[in-house]
Enzyme design. Structure first.
Site, PDB file in Angstrom:
ATOM      1  N   GLU A 292      43.266  -3.414   7.055  1.00 56.62           N
ATOM      2  CA  GLU A 292      43.725  -3.822   5.702  1.00 56.62           C
ATOM      3  C   GLU A 292      42.070  -4.567   5.428  1.00 56.62           C
ATOM      4  O   GLU A 292      41.701  -5.220   6.291  1.00 56.62           O
ATOM      5  CB  GLU A 292      44.401  -4.849   5.484  1.00 56.62           C
ATOM      6  N   ASP A 365      52.781  -6.561   0.157  1.00 57.82           N
ATOM      7  CA  ASP A 365      52.137  -7.504  -0.737  1.00 57.82           C
ATOM      8  C   ASP A 365      51.997  -7.324  -2.163  1.00 57.82           C
ATOM      9  O   ASP A 365      51.261  -8.165  -2.777  1.00 57.82           O
ATOM     10  CB  ASP A 365      50.706  -7.728  -0.026  1.00 57.82           C
TER      11      ASP A 365
END
Length: 608
Positions: A292, A365
């Site tokens: 990420e 998310d």
């Protein structure tokens, strides 16, 4: 675990030979958020046995890899992204035996398991952090500690080392009375940042990763991994801490400045990632590493994912996920197709010669894409826009990631009251923006949460039309940990698996296309008609083969733009003969192409 007990991946694991690319170029990854996937013990929280019980569903869909959000032992302040023991399973999700069974059953079905790795920070309840609170302990320098601001009483208001704000609200610094200093937490105050400058920290992390790899996991998705190297000044201090920059940092509307310019893509990131590769993955086969990547621009993506540099296989970039939030997450703006095209084009071009992209519109998310950029106002529009965004994503060059329920066209939660939310980020943002800083009204913030909250993607997986969507048989006095979306009665796996026109069956065809067509897995990418405000079109080429991908990403009919139109056959029968995949069906698409006008959410792949 002894060598005899280790899970061995059989030769039957699919490694499609369509291209010379690594196996994951032909693969599709499916993300599971364990808390919301399948509950088997009636406590309203998903568990490892639940995942094992649903493996055949994933095999039927055709995916190759499961990305498992954290199941490690944790106080659950941030739903498991605050880890207190990396080498144990949280009782919420089961036991280590349950984890071993999941690995064994997945591998027997040809599925790989990639675990979430959270090593920018730990929980403040981790033994490492508790030891670090003692300045004389060997772990004293395992976290980022700093004294109070010069001339101020430690722990007093405004005495934090600088004005950096945490991502979940408030200061990024938390005072610890036992140590008499502040520790840095980029996220929750219960998530202190590890000090990666300390070689002992790196060694402990690599040892833990090797322990899991030896146990049978097939790689890691690395949470906020691009934050592990912070930018330090010549004295080894963080900028703005006890230095001249302390009064120069810009302060946002909530009263704090952003630490991101000093926390992302630091000077030793490449060194740390290359060292990790050598210490954990060298000599192993069939693994996957994806990071990420906050703060990573497409040009850096190329370097980090270039195999010649020995760092990561791919990264999650976020510039395309910010096209509707240029002023911040809680002040979203209308979706603009041209902005998405610009961001995706940069990502594709950056790794056209070296490196490899990851492809995603949804994850734990992010809100649901069909509600965020598509149209969930009615059933026909929901199905059509879900298919359009699915086709668009999967036909780009790169490895696609499907988030649980995306293959069903699941929508945002559409919560209407604050007490329905569970997400730490969302609740903190409401408190700080509405009640403390007063920069947003209650009505405006509730609208922002309904659009952008992480809880939109965390409602239970919708398996069937029963009271809790087949997610749990918990007693009504317990219920699921977060409300099931009421629309599960119409949107669920049971109703879609045998429906040839469903979103699920469309995703199966997309995945099959990646497995069987070399152009999808390895072809080049060229964007067409960049400035068109409705139609997103591009062409994929490999040797003498080419695929034209076109999608009308709007609620209005759209003319076919010039460059795209020039590549299309004009005869309807000839068009039908060249359609590879389409929504809303080959006949309708052929007619629209012949007429030169695409209906809302029409999407297709044409061999040209």
């Amino acid at each position: 675990m002894t060598d005899m007990q280790r899970t061995v991946i059989p030769d039957s694991i699919r490694t499609n030979g369509a291209t010379p690319n690594p196996w994951w170029a032909n693969a599709v990854v499916y993300q599971i958020y364990p808390r919301s996937f399948q509950d088997t013990n009636g406590d309203g929280i998903g568990d490892l046995r639940g995942i094992t019980s649903r493996l055949d569903y994933l095999v039927d869909m055709g995916v190759d890899v499961i990305w498992l959000s954290p199941v490690y032992r944790s106080p659950q302040d941030d739903n498991g992204y605050d880890i207190s023991d990396y080498q144990d399973i949280d009782p919420l999700f089961g036991t280590m035996d349950d984890m071993d069974e999941l690995l064994s059953e997945a591998h027997a079905r040809g599925l790989r398991i990639v675990m979430d790795l959270v090593v920018n920070h730990t929980s403040d309840e981790h033994a490492w952090f508790q030891a670090s609170r003692d300045r004389n302990d060997p772990h004293a320098d395992w976290y980022i500690w700093r004294p109070a601001r010069a001339g101020m009483e430690p722990g007093s208001p405004g005495a934090e080392p600088n004005r950096w704000g945490g991502s979940f609200g408030g200061s990024a610094w938390q005072y610890d009375e036992q140590r008499g200093e502040y520790y840095l937490h980029t996220f929750s105050k219960k998530q202190p940042d590890l000090n990666w400058e300390n070689p002992d920290v790196r060694r402990a992390v690599y040892d833990m990763m090797n322990w899991w790899m030896d146990r049978g996991v097939d790689g890691f998705r690395m949470d906020v991994i691009t934050l592990i190297s912070k930018h330090l000044d010549v004295n080894g201090e963080l900028p703005g801490v006890q230095g001249s920059l302390i009064d120069d940092l810009p302060v946002g509307e909530e009263g704090y400045s952003s630490p991101w310019p000093f926390s992302m893509d630091g000077p030793r990131l490449d060194e740390f990632l290359a060292q990790m590769r050598r210490e954990v993955f060298e000599g192993r086969e069939g693994f996957l590493t994806v990071g990420e990547a906050q703060g990573i621009v497409p040009e850096r993506d190329r370097y980090i994912t270039d195999p010649a540099n020995g760092e990561l296989d791919m990264l999650f970039l976020f510039d395309h996920m910010e096209v509707d939030a240029p002023r911040g997450k809680w002040t979203p703006e209308p979706f603009d197709v041209r902005s998405l095209k610009r961001a995706m084009k940069k990502q594709q071009q950056a790794v056209s010669e070296a490196g490899w992209p990851s492809l995603f519109f949804c994850n734990h998310d992010q809100p649901r894409v069909v509600s965020r950029w598509g149209d969930d106002s009615n059933e026909a529009a929901r199905v059509a826009s879900a298919k359009a965004f699915g086709l668009l994503l999967h036909l780009h060059r790169g490895t696609p990631y499907v988030y649980q329920g995306e293959e069903l066209g699941m929508t945002n939660a559409h919560f209407t009251s604050l007490d329905q939310y569970r997400d730490l980020e969302s609740l903190n943002a409401f408190r700080q923006r509405v009640e403390e800083a007063k920069v947003q009204s209650t009505e405006s913030m509730m609208a922002s949460l309904a659009c952008m909250s992480r809880d939109n993607s965390r409602t239970p997986m919708q398996w069937d039309a029963s009271v809790y969507a087949g997610f749990t048989d918990a007693d009504a006095s317990v219920g699921p940990w977060i409300s099931v979306n009421p629309n599960h009665v119409g949107i669920n796996a049971v109703s879609q698996m045998d429906d040839p026109d469903s979103v699920f069956r469309f995703y199966k065809r997309l995945i099959e296309l990646r497995h069987t067509d070399p152009v999808v897995a390895a072809g080049s990418f060229e964007m067409l008609d960049d400035d068109d405000p409705q139609v997103y079109a591009f062409i994929r080429r490999l040797k003498d083969s080419a695929l034209l991908v076109v999608a009308n990403l709007s609620r209005e009919s759209a003319g076919i733009p010039a460059r795209t139109h020039a590549l299309l056959q004009k005869d309807e029968q000839n068009i039908r003969n060249h359609i590879v995949l389409s929504s809303p069906g080959d006949t309708a698409v052929a007619r629209q192409i012949a007429e030169g006008v695409l209906e809302p959410w029409t999407a297709f792949v044409l061999r040209v």
